[in-house]
Write a protein that holds these residues in place. Structure first.
Motif, mmCIF file in Angstrom:
data_model
loop_
_atom_site.group_PDB
_atom_site.id
_atom_site.type_symbol
_atom_site.label_atom_id
_atom_site.label_comp_id
_atom_site.label_asym_id
_atom_site.label_seq_id
_atom_site.Cartn_x
_atom_site.Cartn_y
_atom_site.Cartn_z
ATOM 1 N N GLN A 1 -74.164 85.187 21.792
ATOM 2 C CA GLN A 1 -75.474 85.589 22.290
ATOM 3 C C GLN A 1 -76.428 84.394 22.256
ATOM 4 O OE1 GLN A 1 -76.760 88.938 19.950
ATOM 5 N NE2 GLN A 1 -74.838 90.058 20.240
ATOM 6 N N PRO A 2 -77.456 84.405 23.130
ATOM 7 C CA PRO A 2 -78.407 83.291 23.155
ATOM 8 C C PRO A 2 -79.114 83.098 21.811
ATOM 9 C CG PRO A 2 -78.677 84.685 25.087
ATOM 10 C CD PRO A 2 -77.754 85.408 24.161
ATOM 11 N N ASP A 3 -79.478 84.229 21.184
ATOM 12 C CA ASP A 3 -80.183 84.168 19.904
ATOM 13 C C ASP A 3 -79.413 84.969 18.859
ATOM 14 O OD1 ASP A 3 -82.215 82.810 21.277
ATOM 15 O OD2 ASP A 3 -83.229 84.691 21.780
ATOM 16 N N TYR A 4 -79.357 84.442 17.650
ATOM 17 C CA TYR A 4 -78.697 85.134 16.544
ATOM 18 C C TYR A 4 -79.319 84.636 15.244
ATOM 19 C CZ TYR A 4 -76.070 80.727 16.469
ATOM 20 O OH TYR A 4 -75.727 79.406 16.431
ATOM 21 N N ALA A 5 -78.767 85.029 14.140
ATOM 22 C CA ALA A 5 -79.298 84.601 12.847
ATOM 23 C C ALA A 5 -78.174 84.132 11.938
ATOM 24 C CB ALA A 5 -80.081 85.741 12.191
ATOM 25 N N GLU A 6 -78.517 83.250 11.015
ATOM 26 C CA GLU A 6 -77.577 82.761 10.014
ATOM 27 C C GLU A 6 -78.040 83.206 8.635
ATOM 28 O OE1 GLU A 6 -77.301 78.544 10.314
ATOM 29 O OE2 GLU A 6 -76.111 78.577 12.155
ATOM 30 N N VAL A 7 -77.084 83.536 7.792
ATOM 31 C CA VAL A 7 -77.383 83.931 6.418
ATOM 32 C C VAL A 7 -76.755 82.902 5.477
ATOM 33 C CG1 VAL A 7 -77.166 85.700 4.634
ATOM 34 C CG2 VAL A 7 -77.416 86.370 7.045
ATOM 35 N N ILE A 8 -77.591 82.216 4.728
ATOM 36 C CA ILE A 8 -77.122 81.232 3.751
ATOM 37 C C ILE A 8 -77.093 81.910 2.385
ATOM 38 C CG2 ILE A 8 -77.546 78.983 2.699
ATOM 39 C CD1 ILE A 8 -79.174 78.262 5.195
ATOM 40 N N VAL A 9 -75.945 81.833 1.722
ATOM 41 C CA VAL A 9 -75.776 82.496 0.429
ATOM 42 C C VAL A 9 -75.633 81.449 -0.673
ATOM 43 C CG1 VAL A 9 -74.402 84.127 -0.922
ATOM 44 C CG2 VAL A 9 -74.618 84.436 1.563
ATOM 45 N N TYR A 10 -76.461 81.586 -1.719
ATOM 46 C CA TYR A 10 -76.361 80.740 -2.907
ATOM 47 C C TYR A 10 -75.897 81.613 -4.064
ATOM 48 C CZ TYR A 10 -79.270 77.448 -0.274
ATOM 49 O OH TYR A 10 -79.772 76.591 0.685
ATOM 50 N N GLU A 11 -74.829 81.204 -4.729
ATOM 51 C CA GLU A 11 -74.273 82.042 -5.790
ATOM 52 C C GLU A 11 -73.608 81.185 -6.857
ATOM 53 O OE1 GLU A 11 -71.502 84.542 -3.726
ATOM 54 O OE2 GLU A 11 -70.526 82.854 -2.728
ATOM 55 N N LEU B 1 -82.032 82.661 8.590
ATOM 56 C CA LEU B 1 -82.622 81.809 9.613
ATOM 57 C C LEU B 1 -82.370 82.399 10.989
ATOM 58 C CD1 LEU B 1 -81.238 78.360 8.349
ATOM 59 C CD2 LEU B 1 -83.474 79.323 7.831
ATOM 60 N N ASN B 2 -83.416 82.558 11.768
ATOM 61 C CA ASN B 2 -83.239 82.938 13.171
ATOM 62 C C ASN B 2 -82.896 81.691 13.976
ATOM 63 O OD1 ASN B 2 -83.492 85.697 13.353
ATOM 64 N ND2 ASN B 2 -85.702 85.686 13.652
ATOM 65 N N VAL B 3 -81.878 81.783 14.804
ATOM 66 C CA VAL B 3 -81.430 80.649 15.621
ATOM 67 C C VAL B 3 -81.709 80.976 17.088
ATOM 68 C CG1 VAL B 3 -79.499 79.151 16.247
ATOM 69 C CG2 VAL B 3 -79.616 80.160 13.944
ATOM 70 N N THR B 4 -82.528 80.135 17.713
ATOM 71 C CA THR B 4 -82.906 80.347 19.106
ATOM 72 C C THR B 4 -82.249 79.307 19.989
ATOM 73 O OG1 THR B 4 -85.063 81.187 18.376
ATOM 74 C CG2 THR B 4 -84.860 80.600 20.702
ATOM 75 N N ALA B 5 -81.724 79.734 21.114
ATOM 76 C CA ALA B 5 -81.038 78.817 22.036
ATOM 77 C C ALA B 5 -81.978 77.714 22.494
ATOM 78 C CB ALA B 5 -80.516 79.596 23.248
#
Length: 284
Positions: free
Chosen positions: A233-243, A255-259
């Motif tokens: 998709q043109p726009d999606y989101a990333e999830v960064i996990v710290y553990e 983070l929202n990622v925009t084309a």
């Protein structure tokens, strides 16, 4: 449970000294490289890039010290960054002034005696800031470089350029150190920085931040489950996990990622949620 990671404020004398030592070493080495490059290519735009790089690299050096020393105190990190950046700015002036007033000028063809004299001059100027300032003032009157198609830049304009150089070096160092390792979640239980899970989870574009937060508060983590198909998709989101293994809490950043649009070749990333705490047993 707080809704955002807050550094614990730890900064032992040993960790401060470790970070300061790394920062001070970088504050002596990087300015020398900076002046050498600026003398090799005396172009105002190249000098601006070098000044920016000096600040960024010094900030990275301090960030390494923060990581090794395990400093979790934003104020201490800021003070160290300010102290080291001021030292670096001062050192670059000491070296520049010593070279400008040297009998040999700027050259790599220096004898052992010339190098020794240059070192002695630098030490003298370093411990005599009043004399250094007088010589800087004299340099300002005659100018130290010229812009193509004009005479030597001097006077007020040169002072303004030097002020800009100061802001770029100091500002670059502070920004990198302030937004670096010191803000990464730390496991106090395991006494170590949390690891960033790789690769990042991909989820649908977050249109409503409050809705996402409400779902997380209600322990509905379905929205965070990895869905690699959204990358088409043109726009999606990333999830960064710290553990950290055994720690009851982990943290996520969304983070929202925009084309990319227009001339932009890289997608734009915008933080929606930063370091939001989740129970470690949350299935994501």
């Amino acid at each position: 449970m707080e809704e955002k990671y807050t550094p614990a404020g730890h900064a032992s004398p040993a960790s401060i000294l470790t970070t300061l030592a790394i920062g001070i070493i970088a504050s002596f080495i990087l300015p020398l490289l900076y002046i050498i490059l600026c003398q090799l290519i005396p172009n105002i735009w190249f000098i601006a890039i070098c000044a920016f790089s000096l600040g960024m690299l010094l900030g990275l050096a301090i960030d390494i010290g923060i990581s090794i020393g395990k400093i979790r105190n934003l104020q201490v990190a800021l003070i160290i960054a300010i102290v080291c950046s001021l030292l670096a700015f001062y050192v670059q002036w000491v070296f520049f002034d010593a070279v400008m007033y040297s009998r040999s000028g700027f050259t790599f063809k220096l004898s052992a005696a010339d190098l020794q004299q240059l070192f002695v001059d630098m030490v003298f100027l370093f411990v005599h800031p009043g004399i250094l300032f007088k010589e800087i003032t004299a340099l300002n009157e005659v100018g130290t470089f010229r812009i193509q198609g004009s005479d030597n830049v001097s006077g007020l304009l040169l002072w303004l350029i030097w002020a800009g150089e100061f802001l770029v070096i100091i500002g670059g160092t502070i920004v990198v150190a302030w937004n670096g390792q010191v803000k990464i979640p730390y496991s106090e239980l395991n006494d170590q920085w949390m690891k960033r899970r790789k690769p990042n989870h991909l989820i649908s574009f977050v249109h409503d931040k409050e809705y996402l937060l409400n779902q997380l508060r209600n322990k509905n983590f379905e929205m965070l489950k990895d869905n690699p198909e959204v990358i088409t998709q043109p726009d999606y989101a990333e999830v960064i996990v710290y553990e950290s293994v055994g720690d009851p809490t982990k943290f996520i950043t969304v983070l929202n990622v925009t084309a990319p649009t227009g001339r932009n070749k890289q997608p734009k990333k915008k933080t929606v949620v930063a370091h939001f705490p989740l129970p470690n047993h949350a299935a994501i």
